[in-house]
Write a protein that holds these residues in place. Structure first.
Motif, short mmCIF file in Angstrom:
data_model
loop_
_atom_site.label_atom_id
_atom_site.label_comp_id
_atom_site.label_asym_id
_atom_site.label_seq_id
_atom_site.Cartn_x
_atom_site.Cartn_y
_atom_site.Cartn_z
N VAL A 86 0.85 -1.21 0.00
CA VAL A 86 0.00 0.00 0.00
C VAL A 86 0.87 1.25 0.00
N ILE A 87 1.96 1.24 0.76
CA ILE A 87 2.87 2.39 0.78
C ILE A 87 3.52 2.59 -0.59
N LEU A 88 3.96 1.50 -1.21
CA LEU A 88 4.52 1.59 -2.56
C LEU A 88 3.48 2.11 -3.55
N LEU A 89 2.26 1.62 -3.43
CA LEU A 89 1.16 2.08 -4.28
C LEU A 89 0.93 3.58 -4.07
N ALA A 90 0.95 4.00 -2.80
CA ALA A 90 0.74 5.42 -2.47
C ALA A 90 1.82 6.29 -3.11
N VAL A 91 3.06 5.83 -3.05
CA VAL A 91 4.16 6.60 -3.66
C VAL A 91 3.95 6.66 -5.18
N GLY A 92 3.62 5.53 -5.78
CA GLY A 92 3.38 5.50 -7.22
C GLY A 92 2.25 6.43 -7.64
N LEU A 93 1.14 6.38 -6.90
CA LEU A 93 -0.01 7.24 -7.23
C LEU A 93 0.29 8.71 -7.04
N SER A 94 1.15 9.03 -6.09
CA SER A 94 1.42 10.43 -5.77
C SER A 94 2.34 11.11 -6.79
N MET A 95 2.91 10.35 -7.70
CA MET A 95 3.86 10.94 -8.65
C MET A 95 3.22 11.93 -9.62
N ASP A 96 1.96 11.70 -10.00
CA ASP A 96 1.27 12.69 -10.83
C ASP A 96 1.11 14.00 -10.08
N ALA A 97 0.68 13.89 -8.82
CA ALA A 97 0.53 15.09 -7.99
C ALA A 97 1.88 15.76 -7.75
N PHE A 98 2.92 14.96 -7.60
CA PHE A 98 4.27 15.50 -7.44
C PHE A 98 4.66 16.32 -8.67
N ALA A 99 4.40 15.76 -9.86
CA ALA A 99 4.77 16.45 -11.10
C ALA A 99 4.03 17.78 -11.22
N VAL A 100 2.74 17.78 -10.90
CA VAL A 100 1.96 19.03 -10.97
C VAL A 100 2.45 20.00 -9.90
N SER A 101 2.79 19.49 -8.73
CA SER A 101 3.29 20.34 -7.64
C SER A 101 4.62 20.98 -8.02
N VAL A 102 5.47 20.24 -8.71
CA VAL A 102 6.73 20.81 -9.20
C VAL A 102 6.43 21.99 -10.12
N CYS A 103 5.45 21.81 -11.01
CA CYS A 103 5.06 22.90 -11.92
C CYS A 103 4.53 24.10 -11.15
N LYS A 104 3.74 23.82 -10.10
CA LYS A 104 3.23 24.91 -9.25
C LYS A 104 4.40 25.65 -8.60
N GLY A 105 5.35 24.91 -8.06
CA GLY A 105 6.50 25.52 -7.41
C GLY A 105 7.33 26.33 -8.37
N LEU A 106 7.39 25.88 -9.61
CA LEU A 106 8.12 26.60 -10.65
C LEU A 106 7.44 27.93 -10.98
N ALA A 107 6.10 27.93 -10.97
CA ALA A 107 5.34 29.10 -11.39
C ALA A 107 5.16 30.14 -10.29
N ILE A 108 5.21 29.71 -9.03
CA ILE A 108 4.96 30.64 -7.91
C ILE A 108 6.30 31.19 -7.44
N PRO A 109 6.47 32.52 -7.52
CA PRO A 109 7.77 33.10 -7.18
C PRO A 109 8.17 32.93 -5.72
N LYS A 110 7.22 33.11 -4.80
CA LYS A 110 7.55 33.06 -3.37
C LYS A 110 6.77 31.92 -2.72
N ILE A 111 7.50 30.92 -2.25
CA ILE A 111 6.90 29.73 -1.65
C ILE A 111 7.01 29.83 -0.13
N ASN A 112 5.91 29.52 0.55
CA ASN A 112 5.93 29.40 2.00
C ASN A 112 5.17 28.13 2.39
#
Length: 196
Positions: A6-32
């Motif tokens: 289940v933990i491995l599955l969770a990590v695998g499933l979260s990779m799409d969200a990770f990719a979108v989050s990386v894009c969000k972090g790239l686009a937002i100048p100031k992160i908190n």
């Protein structure tokens, strides 16, 4: 499906969200922390909710298809994983959007958690056994909570990484997530045939 799976599955499933989050972090100048938590809550919340919905939908018909449920789990996980691998190898650039508005985040959370809905159907087809002291529904709920929390953490990290490093790790994360999901599908099938 054990806790480790289940933990491995969770990590695998979260990779799409990770990719979108990386894009969000790239686009937002100031992160908190608040920015990171907003992304994490949207993505983690939907990654918790969708497997539960999938399980409830799948539980309704699993009795009719018991003999082929390992095949269904294998096909669903392989399709999801294959799609993630295909996206990771695509040269097409995703447009970064710095908005954290409800409409944009809702759309992105749905888009990144559709595969979790299919995994929920898989939960109805295979034995999720995190604890033998609780029933199927509670085991599935616990698995969904693990998926949601894992996605929350990985999404927060993704926003920070995107802000610091840009898109360097996005494709690698999607590739790894796809491989993990395909391997889990193969394992379910091999267990069905008592090979492992």
């Amino acid at each position: 499906m054990s806790l480790v799976e289940v933990i491995l599955l969770a990590v695998g499933l979260s990779m799409d969200a990770f990719a979108v989050s990386v894009c969000k972090g790239l686009a937002i100048p100031k992160i908190n922390f608040k920015t990171m938590a907003v992304c994490g809550l949207w993505f983690g919340g939907f990654q918790f909710l969708m497997p539960m919905i999938g399980y409830l939908l799948g539980a309704g018909f699993t009795g009719y298809i018991t003999s082929i449920t390992p095949w269904i789990a294998f096909v669903l996980l392989s399709l999801i994983g294959g799609n993630m691998i295909k996206e990771s190898l695509s040269k097409e650039e995703e447009k970064a959007n710095d908005s954290l508005g409800v409409k944009i985040m809702f759309t992105m959370a749905i888009a990144t958690s559709i595969d979790a809905l299919a995994v929920g159907v898989t939960f109805a087809c295979v034995d999720v056994n995190i604890s033998s002291m609780i029933g199927d529904f509670l085991n599935t709920t616990l698995a969904s909570i693990i998926i949601g929390i894992t996605t929350f953490i990985i999404s927060c990290i993704g926003v920070k990484i995107g802000n610091i490093f840009g898109l360097k790790y996005k494709n690698k994360a999607e590739l790894a997530g796809g491989i993990i999901l395909i391997c889990l599908g193969i394992k379910i099938l091999l267990e069905h045939f008592n090979i492992i």
